[in-house]
Design a protein around this motif. Structure first.
Motif, PDB file in Angstrom:
ATOM      1  N   LYS A 159     -37.680  -5.543  -9.847  1.00  0.00           N
ATOM      2  CA  LYS A 159     -36.969  -4.677 -10.786  1.00  0.00           C
ATOM      3  C   LYS A 159     -36.993  -5.282 -12.184  1.00  0.00           C
ATOM      4  N   ALA A 160     -36.831  -6.614 -12.273  1.00  0.00           N
ATOM      5  CA  ALA A 160     -36.817  -7.274 -13.577  1.00  0.00           C
ATOM      6  C   ALA A 160     -38.144  -7.089 -14.303  1.00  0.00           C
ATOM      7  N   GLY A 161     -39.243  -7.263 -13.569  1.00  0.00           N
ATOM      8  CA  GLY A 161     -40.552  -7.115 -14.190  1.00  0.00           C
ATOM      9  C   GLY A 161     -40.832  -5.694 -14.627  1.00  0.00           C
ATOM     10  N   LEU A 162     -40.538  -4.725 -13.761  1.00  0.00           N
ATOM     11  CA  LEU A 162     -40.789  -3.317 -14.093  1.00  0.00           C
ATOM     12  C   LEU A 162     -39.867  -2.843 -15.217  1.00  0.00           C
ATOM     13  N   ASP A 163     -38.614  -3.319 -15.217  1.00  0.00           N
ATOM     14  CA  ASP A 163     -37.684  -2.944 -16.291  1.00  0.00           C
ATOM     15  C   ASP A 163     -38.165  -3.489 -17.632  1.00  0.00           C
ATOM     16  N   TYR A 164     -38.679  -4.722 -17.631  1.00  0.00           N
ATOM     17  CA  TYR A 164     -39.187  -5.309 -18.875  1.00  0.00           C
ATOM     18  C   TYR A 164     -40.346  -4.474 -19.418  1.00  0.00           C
ATOM     19  N   LEU A 165     -41.271  -4.113 -18.548  1.00  0.00           N
ATOM     20  CA  LEU A 165     -42.417  -3.321 -18.989  1.00  0.00           C
ATOM     21  C   LEU A 165     -41.972  -1.950 -19.486  1.00  0.00           C
ATOM     22  N   ALA A 166     -41.023  -1.335 -18.779  1.00  0.00           N
ATOM     23  CA  ALA A 166     -40.525  -0.026 -19.204  1.00  0.00           C
ATOM     24  C   ALA A 166     -39.912  -0.105 -20.595  1.00  0.00           C
ATOM     25  N   ALA A 167     -39.210  -1.208 -20.872  1.00  0.00           N
ATOM     26  CA  ALA A 167     -38.612  -1.391 -22.193  1.00  0.00           C
ATOM     27  C   ALA A 167     -39.674  -1.534 -23.279  1.00  0.00           C
ATOM     28  N   ARG A 168     -40.865  -1.996 -22.886  1.00  0.00           N
ATOM     29  CA  ARG A 168     -41.978  -2.104 -23.825  1.00  0.00           C
ATOM     30  C   ARG A 168     -42.804  -0.823 -23.877  1.00  0.00           C
ATOM     31  N   GLY A 169     -42.369   0.203 -23.139  1.00  0.00           N
ATOM     32  CA  GLY A 169     -43.085   1.471 -23.131  1.00  0.00           C
ATOM     33  C   GLY A 169     -44.269   1.504 -22.197  1.00  0.00           C
ATOM     34  N   ILE A 170     -44.298   0.586 -21.221  1.00  0.00           N
ATOM     35  CA  ILE A 170     -45.415   0.502 -20.281  1.00  0.00           C
ATOM     36  C   ILE A 170     -44.948   1.013 -18.922  1.00  0.00           C
ATOM     37  N   SER A 171     -45.547   2.078 -18.446  1.00  0.00           N
ATOM     38  CA  SER A 171     -45.128   2.714 -17.201  1.00  0.00           C
ATOM     39  C   SER A 171     -45.615   1.939 -15.986  1.00  0.00           C
ATOM     40  N   LYS A 172     -45.015   2.246 -14.844  1.00  0.00           N
ATOM     41  CA  LYS A 172     -45.445   1.619 -13.595  1.00  0.00           C
ATOM     42  C   LYS A 172     -46.878   2.010 -13.267  1.00  0.00           C
ATOM     43  N   ALA A 173     -47.237   3.267 -13.556  1.00  0.00           N
ATOM     44  CA  ALA A 173     -48.607   3.719 -13.285  1.00  0.00           C
ATOM     45  C   ALA A 173     -49.620   2.910 -14.085  1.00  0.00           C
ATOM     46  N   THR A 174     -49.290   2.626 -15.339  1.00  0.00           N
ATOM     47  CA  THR A 174     -50.188   1.816 -16.167  1.00  0.00           C
ATOM     48  C   THR A 174     -50.234   0.381 -15.663  1.00  0.00           C
ATOM     49  N   ALA A 175     -49.083  -0.136 -15.236  1.00  0.00           N
ATOM     50  CA  ALA A 175     -49.044  -1.493 -14.685  1.00  0.00           C
ATOM     51  C   ALA A 175     -49.933  -1.605 -13.456  1.00  0.00           C
ATOM     52  N   ILE A 176     -49.939  -0.563 -12.626  1.00  0.00           N
ATOM     53  CA  ILE A 176     -50.791  -0.565 -11.434  1.00  0.00           C
ATOM     54  C   ILE A 176     -52.259  -0.470 -11.831  1.00  0.00           C
ATOM     55  N   LYS A 177     -52.570   0.408 -12.767  1.00  0.00           N
ATOM     56  CA  LYS A 177     -53.960   0.607 -13.182  1.00  0.00           C
ATOM     57  C   LYS A 177     -54.569  -0.675 -13.725  1.00  0.00           C
ATOM     58  N   TYR A 178     -53.792  -1.430 -14.513  1.00  0.00           N
ATOM     59  CA  TYR A 178     -54.318  -2.638 -15.144  1.00  0.00           C
ATOM     60  C   TYR A 178     -53.929  -3.912 -14.393  1.00  0.00           C
ATOM     61  N   LYS A 179     -53.405  -3.742 -13.171  1.00  0.00           N
ATOM     62  CA  LYS A 179     -53.116  -4.862 -12.271  1.00  0.00           C
ATOM     63  C   LYS A 179     -52.170  -5.895 -12.884  1.00  0.00           C
ATOM     64  N   LEU A 180     -51.182  -5.442 -13.652  1.00  0.00           N
ATOM     65  CA  LEU A 180     -50.218  -6.380 -14.212  1.00  0.00           C
ATOM     66  C   LEU A 180     -49.426  -7.033 -13.084  1.00  0.00           C
ATOM     67  N   GLY A 181     -48.906  -8.218 -13.352  1.00  0.00           N
ATOM     68  CA  GLY A 181     -48.182  -8.950 -12.326  1.00  0.00           C
ATOM     69  C   GLY A 181     -46.882  -9.526 -12.840  1.00  0.00           C
ATOM     70  N   PHE A 182     -46.162 -10.184 -11.943  1.00  0.00           N
ATOM     71  CA  PHE A 182     -44.887 -10.801 -12.309  1.00  0.00           C
ATOM     72  C   PHE A 182     -44.680 -12.059 -11.479  1.00  0.00           C
ATOM     73  N   CYS A 183     -44.163 -13.097 -12.140  1.00  0.00           N
ATOM     74  CA  CYS A 183     -43.773 -14.328 -11.447  1.00  0.00           C
ATOM     75  C   CYS A 183     -42.384 -14.705 -11.941  1.00  0.00           C
ATOM     76  N   ASP A 184     -41.439 -14.892 -11.016  1.00  0.00           N
ATOM     77  CA  ASP A 184     -40.068 -15.163 -11.444  1.00  0.00           C
ATOM     78  C   ASP A 184     -39.837 -16.615 -11.826  1.00  0.00           C
ATOM     79  N   ASN A 185     -40.791 -17.494 -11.531  1.00  0.00           N
ATOM     80  CA  ASN A 185     -40.621 -18.908 -11.913  1.00  0.00           C
ATOM     81  C   ASN A 185     -41.965 -19.540 -12.262  1.00  0.00           C
ATOM     82  N   TYR A 186     -42.664 -18.939 -13.213  1.00  0.00           N
ATOM     83  CA  TYR A 186     -43.962 -19.465 -13.624  1.00  0.00           C
ATOM     84  C   TYR A 186     -43.771 -20.830 -14.278  1.00  0.00           C
ATOM     85  N   ASN A 187     -44.557 -21.805 -13.849  1.00  0.00           N
ATOM     86  CA  ASN A 187     -44.412 -23.167 -14.366  1.00  0.00           C
ATOM     87  C   ASN A 187     -45.214 -23.343 -15.642  1.00  0.00           C
TER      88      ASN A 187
END
Length: 262
Positions: A150-178
């Motif tokens: 939810k955090a990742g999708l909400d962030y993208l939505a706030a940037r105007g990036i839809s879930k469909a676009t995130a799927i098309k361009y294979k965007l990802g999310f990591c909750d603890n990227y080092n």
């Protein structure tokens, strides 16, 4: 021409373009037996061979079906195309961009000579099939994480990036990227076959990016393949950030992103 190269790089996109998600959301509805169409149904799931996940391959666990294969196998079954070259042509039609030229360039650059890049006293990074496979596996893992975040999708939505676009361009999310010993939630932007960009989404972190490079300071250009698309519009914007490029795409334009350099 290496067919396996095409299968590894494009199978996930082919499944995503052709099939609906199953009732669990973790796989796809099987097009051959409709398994997974129910609210709790299980359709095509990732294929494991001797406990190891085979990238871009899925299997139907319906006892009456048990279909298994990759993206080109899916095209072969759905469209009754037996010749590999024709399967690739169909994949190009489905994904609406050429695949053959790009795959040939990848083979020339990475597979034949296993070229290396070096800058200054930095240790050279070997560019080969193993590196590509490792990075693609990470991209797929982060993409699956995003679809459940939810955090990742909400962030993208706030940037105007839809879930469909995130799927098309294979965007990802990591909750603890080092990053340099610090863990931070980050959006993952796949730039190409050998690199991705991880950008922190917390307000108390700097916006400096962490890249998975293929060597030296090199980084793939985000959405570069649009320039090879016969349907490419006459105007393509060149921007720095991947999110900026996606915002333009959401508005109906086209853009590529350098990821921090020109």
């Amino acid at each position: 021409m290496k067919i396996e190269e095409i299968k590894r790089l494009y199978s996930e996109e082919i499944f995503e373009a052709l099939l609906d998600r199953d009732g669990s959301g973790a796989g796809y509805v099987c097009p051959f037996c409709a398994s997974g169409a129910g609210p709790k149904g299980t359709g095509l799931r990732p294929l494991y061979v001797k406990g190891v996940k085979r990238p871009g391959s899925y299997k139907c666990f319906n006892a009456g079906c048990e279909w298994a294969g990759d993206g080109l196998d899916l095209i072969a079954g759905m469209y009754h195309i037996t010749e590999p070259v024709e399967q690739i042509r169909k994949a190009e039609e489905i994904l609406r961009r050429p695949l053959l030229d790009r795959t040939e360039s990848i083979i020339d650059e990475f597979s034949k000579d296993e070229k290396t890049q070096d800058k200054g006293n930095k240790k050279p990074v070997v560019i080969n099939d193993k590196l590509i496979a490792e990075i693609q596996a990470e991209i797929q893992k982060y993409h699956a994480n995003l679809l459940e975040s939810k955090a990742g999708l909400d962030y993208l939505a706030a940037r105007g990036i839809s879930k469909a676009t995130a799927i098309k361009y294979k965007l990802g999310f990591c909750d603890n990227y080092n990053r340099d010993g610090m863990n931070t939630p980050a959006i993952i932007y796949p730039d190409g076959p050998t690199s991705y960009t991880a950008r922190s989404i917390t307000t108390n972190e700097s916006s400096r990016k962490v890249r998975k490079r293929k060597g030296g300071e090199y980084q793939d250009i985000f959405n570069f393949n649009v320039l090879k698309d016969p349907a490419c519009p006459p105007v393509v914007y060149v921007v720095e950030g991947q999110a900026d490029a996606l915002s333009i795409i959401e508005a109906g334009g086209q853009a590529i992103a350098t990821g921090g350099g020109t």
